[in-house]
Design a protein around this motif. Structure first.
Motif, mmCIF file in Angstrom:
data_model
loop_
_atom_site.group_PDB
_atom_site.id
_atom_site.type_symbol
_atom_site.label_atom_id
_atom_site.label_comp_id
_atom_site.label_asym_id
_atom_site.label_seq_id
_atom_site.Cartn_x
_atom_site.Cartn_y
_atom_site.Cartn_z
ATOM 1 N N GLN A 116 7.397 -8.548 -6.446
ATOM 2 C CA GLN A 116 7.140 -7.222 -5.886
ATOM 3 C C GLN A 116 5.718 -6.771 -6.227
ATOM 4 N N VAL A 117 5.224 -5.844 -5.424
ATOM 5 C CA VAL A 117 4.002 -5.103 -5.728
ATOM 6 C C VAL A 117 4.408 -3.655 -5.939
ATOM 7 N N ARG A 126 4.902 8.125 -12.746
ATOM 8 C CA ARG A 126 5.790 8.106 -11.582
ATOM 9 C C ARG A 126 5.472 6.896 -10.696
ATOM 10 N N ARG A 127 6.514 6.225 -10.229
ATOM 11 C CA ARG A 127 6.307 5.112 -9.313
ATOM 12 C C ARG A 127 5.953 5.636 -7.937
ATOM 13 N N LEU A 128 4.851 5.134 -7.383
ATOM 14 C CA LEU A 128 4.364 5.588 -6.086
ATOM 15 C C LEU A 128 5.000 4.803 -4.944
ATOM 16 N N PHE A 129 5.192 3.510 -5.142
ATOM 17 C CA PHE A 129 5.803 2.675 -4.117
ATOM 18 C C PHE A 129 6.243 1.361 -4.740
ATOM 19 N N ILE A 130 7.076 0.666 -4.015
ATOM 20 C CA ILE A 130 7.480 -0.685 -4.368
ATOM 21 C C ILE A 130 7.611 -1.467 -3.074
ATOM 22 N N ARG A 131 6.973 -2.654 -3.022
ATOM 23 C CA ARG A 131 7.001 -3.485 -1.824
ATOM 24 C C ARG A 131 7.333 -4.921 -2.204
ATOM 25 N N LEU A 163 -2.275 -4.287 1.571
ATOM 26 C CA LEU A 163 -1.385 -3.133 1.550
ATOM 27 C C LEU A 163 -2.194 -1.848 1.413
ATOM 28 N N ALA A 164 -1.682 -0.772 1.944
ATOM 29 C CA ALA A 164 -2.288 0.533 1.734
ATOM 30 C C ALA A 164 -2.056 0.966 0.293
ATOM 31 N N GLY A 168 1.698 1.560 -0.148
ATOM 32 C CA GLY A 168 2.115 0.167 -0.102
ATOM 33 C C GLY A 168 2.429 -0.368 1.273
ATOM 34 N N ALA A 169 2.156 0.404 2.316
ATOM 35 C CA ALA A 169 2.434 -0.068 3.678
ATOM 36 C C ALA A 169 1.609 -1.322 3.975
ATOM 37 N N VAL A 170 2.217 -2.271 4.681
ATOM 38 C CA VAL A 170 1.539 -3.525 4.999
ATOM 39 C C VAL A 170 0.512 -3.288 6.102
#
Length: 201
Positions: A116-117, A126-131, A163-164, A168-170
């Motif tokens: 994962q990223v 705080r977790r911002l995203f997970i991809r 990724l953004a 985390g958007a591809v």
């Protein structure tokens, strides 16, 4: 006793010479002089990766095989936040530019699940995203572009994903043809991506 992360730093104000060269006064300096900043405990297993912040000179982060990331005040030699990730971080990178308040991590795979990223807010944890990994296995490396808008992640299987940095958007993904991508970076002008990794037999 826990495992240690050791921090070394050179005095940027010193008049250092390259090995074998003479200083301005004629004295030889055989090797760069390092200032020992300390060996500090905190992880309960191997320290696998370490990064320092681009402008917060006393801020560092370490990732361990104990599935944790620690934020360090290097000047004081104290950890001030611990993040439990649930899997091993293989690479860390602080954001730059627009993303300089974030830390990004490349995470190992676990049974039946790829790597994962993840992105975290430095101040709050705080977790911002997970991809998920751009490839079928672990995520080996991560790099933040100079403007802070995007990240590059290299993965097992030879995939590189952009990724953004915000969510985390591809943005796009491509295959390098290598079995694994161990290092990935983007040029300062954002035009070129460099990747290196394992060679196919």
């Amino acid at each position: 006793a826990g495992w240690t992360a050791t921090f070394l730093g050179a005095d940027a104000g010193g008049d250092w010479a390259a090995p074998g060269e003479a200083l301005a006064g004629g004295a030889a300096e055989p090797e760069p002089a390092w200032l020992y900043h300390g060996a500090i405990s905190g992880h309960s297993d191997h320290v696998q990766c370490l990064c320092t912040h681009g402008w917060r000179e006393c801020l560092a982060a370490s990732g361990g095989k104990d599935d944790a990331v620690l934020f360090w005040d290097v000047e004081r030699g104290e950890a001030w936040r611990r993040l439990e990730l649930g899997r091993s971080p293989l690479d860390l990178a602080f954001g730059v530019g627009a993303a300089d308040a974030s830390l990004f991590a490349a995470l190992d795979s676990v049974p039946r699940e790829s790597g994962q990223v993840v992105g975290y807010d430095i101040e709050t944890g705080r977790r911002l995203f997970i991809r998920p990994s751009p490839g079928p296995g672990h995520v080996s490396c991560i790099h933040c572009a100079a403007d802070g808008a995007t990240l590059l992640a290299g993965a097992a299987g030879g995939s590189v994903g952009q990724l953004a940095a915000r969510d985390g958007a591809v943005v796009f993904q491509f295959e390098t043809g290598m079995p694994d991508v161990n290092v990935v970076s983007v040029s300062c002008d954002g035009r070129y991506i460099q990747a290196s990794g394992d060679r196919s037999e």
